[in-house]
Design a protein around this motif. Sequence first.
Motif, PDB file in Angstrom:
ATOM      1  N   ILE A 106      74.027 -18.877 -43.928  1.00  0.00           N
ATOM      2  CA  ILE A 106      74.989 -18.112 -43.135  1.00  0.00           C
ATOM      3  C   ILE A 106      75.203 -18.746 -41.762  1.00  0.00           C
ATOM      4  O   ILE A 106      76.323 -18.803 -41.252  1.00  0.00           O
ATOM      5  CB  ILE A 106      74.580 -16.619 -43.018  1.00  0.00           C
ATOM      6  CG1 ILE A 106      75.681 -15.802 -42.359  1.00  0.00           C
ATOM      7  CG2 ILE A 106      73.280 -16.453 -42.272  1.00  0.00           C
ATOM      8  CD1 ILE A 106      76.909 -15.612 -43.174  1.00  0.00           C
ATOM      9  N   VAL A 107      74.139 -19.272 -41.161  1.00  0.00           N
ATOM     10  CA  VAL A 107      74.272 -19.923 -39.851  1.00  0.00           C
ATOM     11  C   VAL A 107      75.045 -21.239 -39.993  1.00  0.00           C
ATOM     12  O   VAL A 107      75.899 -21.553 -39.166  1.00  0.00           O
ATOM     13  CB  VAL A 107      72.900 -20.142 -39.180  1.00  0.00           C
ATOM     14  CG1 VAL A 107      73.058 -20.834 -37.831  1.00  0.00           C
ATOM     15  CG2 VAL A 107      72.153 -18.820 -39.020  1.00  0.00           C
ATOM     16  N   ILE A 108      74.754 -21.971 -41.049  1.00  0.00           N
ATOM     17  CA  ILE A 108      75.496 -23.214 -41.326  1.00  0.00           C
ATOM     18  C   ILE A 108      76.980 -22.898 -41.463  1.00  0.00           C
ATOM     19  O   ILE A 108      77.832 -23.561 -40.853  1.00  0.00           O
ATOM     20  CB  ILE A 108      74.964 -23.900 -42.601  1.00  0.00           C
ATOM     21  CG1 ILE A 108      73.527 -24.392 -42.390  1.00  0.00           C
ATOM     22  CG2 ILE A 108      75.876 -25.041 -43.037  1.00  0.00           C
ATOM     23  CD1 ILE A 108      72.804 -24.785 -43.674  1.00  0.00           C
ATOM     24  N   ASP A 109      77.304 -21.887 -42.251  1.00  0.00           N
ATOM     25  CA  ASP A 109      78.706 -21.509 -42.461  1.00  0.00           C
ATOM     26  C   ASP A 109      79.379 -21.096 -41.151  1.00  0.00           C
ATOM     27  O   ASP A 109      80.523 -21.485 -40.886  1.00  0.00           O
ATOM     28  CB  ASP A 109      78.806 -20.372 -43.478  1.00  0.00           C
ATOM     29  CG  ASP A 109      78.440 -20.795 -44.891  1.00  0.00           C
ATOM     30  OD1 ASP A 109      78.397 -22.022 -45.166  1.00  0.00           O
ATOM     31  OD2 ASP A 109      78.179 -19.902 -45.722  1.00  0.00           O
ATOM     32  N   ILE A 110      78.682 -20.324 -40.341  1.00  0.00           N
ATOM     33  CA  ILE A 110      79.246 -19.885 -39.061  1.00  0.00           C
ATOM     34  C   ILE A 110      79.478 -21.085 -38.148  1.00  0.00           C
ATOM     35  O   ILE A 110      80.550 -21.218 -37.544  1.00  0.00           O
ATOM     36  CB  ILE A 110      78.341 -18.831 -38.383  1.00  0.00           C
ATOM     37  CG1 ILE A 110      78.382 -17.522 -39.185  1.00  0.00           C
ATOM     38  CG2 ILE A 110      78.762 -18.600 -36.932  1.00  0.00           C
ATOM     39  CD1 ILE A 110      77.327 -16.500 -38.779  1.00  0.00           C
ATOM     40  N   ASP A 111      78.485 -21.970 -38.043  1.00  0.00           N
ATOM     41  CA  ASP A 111      78.640 -23.167 -37.207  1.00  0.00           C
ATOM     42  C   ASP A 111      79.879 -23.959 -37.635  1.00  0.00           C
ATOM     43  O   ASP A 111      80.712 -24.322 -36.803  1.00  0.00           O
ATOM     44  CB  ASP A 111      77.404 -24.074 -37.297  1.00  0.00           C
ATOM     45  CG  ASP A 111      76.204 -23.566 -36.510  1.00  0.00           C
ATOM     46  OD1 ASP A 111      76.340 -22.606 -35.723  1.00  0.00           O
ATOM     47  OD2 ASP A 111      75.112 -24.158 -36.675  1.00  0.00           O
ATOM     48  N   PHE A 112      79.987 -24.225 -38.926  1.00  0.00           N
ATOM     49  CA  PHE A 112      81.104 -25.029 -39.428  1.00  0.00           C
ATOM     50  C   PHE A 112      82.455 -24.310 -39.272  1.00  0.00           C
ATOM     51  O   PHE A 112      83.457 -24.934 -38.934  1.00  0.00           O
ATOM     52  CB  PHE A 112      80.894 -25.420 -40.887  1.00  0.00           C
ATOM     53  CG  PHE A 112      79.826 -26.462 -41.114  1.00  0.00           C
ATOM     54  CD1 PHE A 112      79.424 -27.329 -40.109  1.00  0.00           C
ATOM     55  CD2 PHE A 112      79.223 -26.583 -42.348  1.00  0.00           C
ATOM     56  CE1 PHE A 112      78.448 -28.292 -40.325  1.00  0.00           C
ATOM     57  CE2 PHE A 112      78.248 -27.557 -42.581  1.00  0.00           C
ATOM     58  CZ  PHE A 112      77.862 -28.406 -41.568  1.00  0.00           C
ATOM     59  N   ASN A 113      82.484 -23.015 -39.519  1.00  0.00           N
ATOM     60  CA  ASN A 113      83.743 -22.274 -39.424  1.00  0.00           C
ATOM     61  C   ASN A 113      84.238 -22.143 -37.983  1.00  0.00           C
ATOM     62  O   ASN A 113      85.437 -22.282 -37.723  1.00  0.00           O
ATOM     63  CB  ASN A 113      83.625 -20.902 -40.086  1.00  0.00           C
ATOM     64  CG  ASN A 113      83.644 -20.996 -41.591  1.00  0.00           C
ATOM     65  OD1 ASN A 113      84.438 -21.727 -42.162  1.00  0.00           O
ATOM     66  ND2 ASN A 113      82.762 -20.275 -42.249  1.00  0.00           N
ATOM     67  N   ILE A 114      83.330 -21.892 -37.058  1.00  0.00           N
ATOM     68  CA  ILE A 114      83.730 -21.813 -35.650  1.00  0.00           C
ATOM     69  C   ILE A 114      84.193 -23.196 -35.187  1.00  0.00           C
ATOM     70  O   ILE A 114      85.199 -23.322 -34.489  1.00  0.00           O
ATOM     71  CB  ILE A 114      82.579 -21.290 -34.764  1.00  0.00           C
ATOM     72  CG1 ILE A 114      82.175 -19.869 -35.171  1.00  0.00           C
ATOM     73  CG2 ILE A 114      82.953 -21.369 -33.284  1.00  0.00           C
ATOM     74  CD1 ILE A 114      83.197 -18.800 -34.846  1.00  0.00           C
ATOM     75  N   ALA A 115      83.483 -24.248 -35.616  1.00  0.00           N
ATOM     76  CA  ALA A 115      83.898 -25.611 -35.255  1.00  0.00           C
ATOM     77  C   ALA A 115      85.300 -25.907 -35.786  1.00  0.00           C
ATOM     78  O   ALA A 115      86.134 -26.470 -35.074  1.00  0.00           O
ATOM     79  CB  ALA A 115      82.895 -26.631 -35.801  1.00  0.00           C
ATOM     80  N   ALA A 116      85.563 -25.506 -37.016  1.00  0.00           N
ATOM     81  CA  ALA A 116      86.893 -25.728 -37.596  1.00  0.00           C
ATOM     82  C   ALA A 116      87.959 -24.974 -36.813  1.00  0.00           C
ATOM     83  O   ALA A 116      89.050 -25.508 -36.557  1.00  0.00           O
ATOM     84  CB  ALA A 116      86.906 -25.301 -39.067  1.00  0.00           C
ATOM     85  N   GLY A 117      87.657 -23.761 -36.416  1.00  0.00           N
ATOM     86  CA  GLY A 117      88.604 -22.980 -35.607  1.00  0.00           C
ATOM     87  C   GLY A 117      88.873 -23.629 -34.267  1.00  0.00           C
ATOM     88  O   GLY A 117      90.011 -23.604 -33.769  1.00  0.00           O
ATOM     89  N   LEU A 118      87.857 -24.193 -33.659  1.00  0.00           N
ATOM     90  CA  LEU A 118      88.029 -24.863 -32.373  1.00  0.00           C
ATOM     91  C   LEU A 118      88.881 -26.123 -32.492  1.00  0.00           C
ATOM     92  O   LEU A 118      89.519 -26.536 -31.532  1.00  0.00           O
ATOM     93  CB  LEU A 118      86.665 -25.212 -31.763  1.00  0.00           C
ATOM     94  CG  LEU A 118      85.875 -24.043 -31.216  1.00  0.00           C
ATOM     95  CD1 LEU A 118      84.429 -24.450 -30.948  1.00  0.00           C
ATOM     96  CD2 LEU A 118      86.532 -23.497 -29.949  1.00  0.00           C
ATOM     97  N   ARG A 119      88.896 -26.721 -33.674  1.00  0.00           N
ATOM     98  CA  ARG A 119      89.678 -27.934 -33.880  1.00  0.00           C
ATOM     99  C   ARG A 119      91.157 -27.665 -34.109  1.00  0.00           C
ATOM    100  O   ARG A 119      91.967 -28.574 -34.051  1.00  0.00           O
ATOM    101  CB  ARG A 119      89.111 -28.724 -35.053  1.00  0.00           C
ATOM    102  CG  ARG A 119      87.823 -29.423 -34.703  1.00  0.00           C
ATOM    103  CD  ARG A 119      87.378 -30.371 -35.805  1.00  0.00           C
ATOM    104  NE  ARG A 119      86.131 -31.012 -35.429  1.00  0.00           N
ATOM    105  CZ  ARG A 119      84.929 -30.596 -35.783  1.00  0.00           C
ATOM    106  NH1 ARG A 119      84.796 -29.536 -36.556  1.00  0.00           N
ATOM    107  NH2 ARG A 119      83.850 -31.220 -35.384  1.00  0.00           N
ATOM    108  N   THR A 120      91.504 -26.420 -34.373  1.00  0.00           N
ATOM    109  CA  THR A 120      92.919 -26.097 -34.578  1.00  0.00           C
ATOM    110  C   THR A 120      93.611 -25.991 -33.225  1.00  0.00           C
ATOM    111  O   THR A 120      92.987 -25.701 -32.205  1.00  0.00           O
ATOM    112  CB  THR A 120      93.105 -24.772 -35.346  1.00  0.00           C
ATOM    113  OG1 THR A 120      92.526 -23.710 -34.585  1.00  0.00           O
ATOM    114  CG2 THR A 120      92.466 -24.841 -36.716  1.00  0.00           C
ATOM    115  N   THR A 121      94.887 -26.214 -33.223  1.00  0.00           N
ATOM    116  CA  THR A 121      95.666 -26.121 -31.990  1.00  0.00           C
ATOM    117  C   THR A 121      95.967 -24.665 -31.706  1.00  0.00           C
ATOM    118  O   THR A 121      96.537 -23.969 -32.556  1.00  0.00           O
ATOM    119  CB  THR A 121      96.987 -26.902 -32.141  1.00  0.00           C
ATOM    120  OG1 THR A 121      96.669 -28.244 -32.528  1.00  0.00           O
ATOM    121  CG2 THR A 121      97.774 -26.885 -30.848  1.00  0.00           C
ATOM    122  N   PRO A 122      95.593 -24.184 -30.512  1.00  0.00           N
ATOM    123  CA  PRO A 122      95.874 -22.790 -30.183  1.00  0.00           C
ATOM    124  C   PRO A 122      97.389 -22.517 -30.112  1.00  0.00           C
ATOM    125  O   PRO A 122      98.151 -23.381 -29.674  1.00  0.00           O
ATOM    126  CB  PRO A 122      95.256 -22.586 -28.798  1.00  0.00           C
ATOM    127  CG  PRO A 122      94.558 -23.842 -28.442  1.00  0.00           C
ATOM    128  CD  PRO A 122      94.925 -24.887 -29.455  1.00  0.00           C
TER     129      PRO A 122
END
Length: 124
Positions: A106-122
């Motif tokens: 679950i922590v791995i998934d959260i780390d990766f998902n938040i990172a992916a969100g940060l990589r998107t253009t706001p």
Amino acid sequence: MNQVSAYTNMQKEHLTGRELEASVLTRAGLMLKSVQENWQAPDHEQKLLEAIKFNQKVWSFFQAELSDPDNPLPKNLREDILNLSIFIDKRLFEVMANPDKDKLQIVIDIDFNIAAGLRTTPQP
């Protein structure tokens, strides 16, 4: 200085805040994923502790930033991420008390998902 350190330093100099945060979260997730995938390795306990400590530092940084009243994020988003960080803290302490590779997912998934969100253009 070895090549990895040189690359890491170069990355830090050229990344924006969001990109740097995404990079750090990805690294945190990869560290946990490596421990999970190499659970039977003789040094897995040491690697687990290193990965947990790194994740705790990352999320502690976010907690400090999000607790700042001058943080530009909307209040409800800050609160949601702070609540997520509390969940992560609890999960990591649980893993330290009772090590189990499946609890890391679950922590791995959260780390990766938040990172992916940060990589998107706001969106403006």
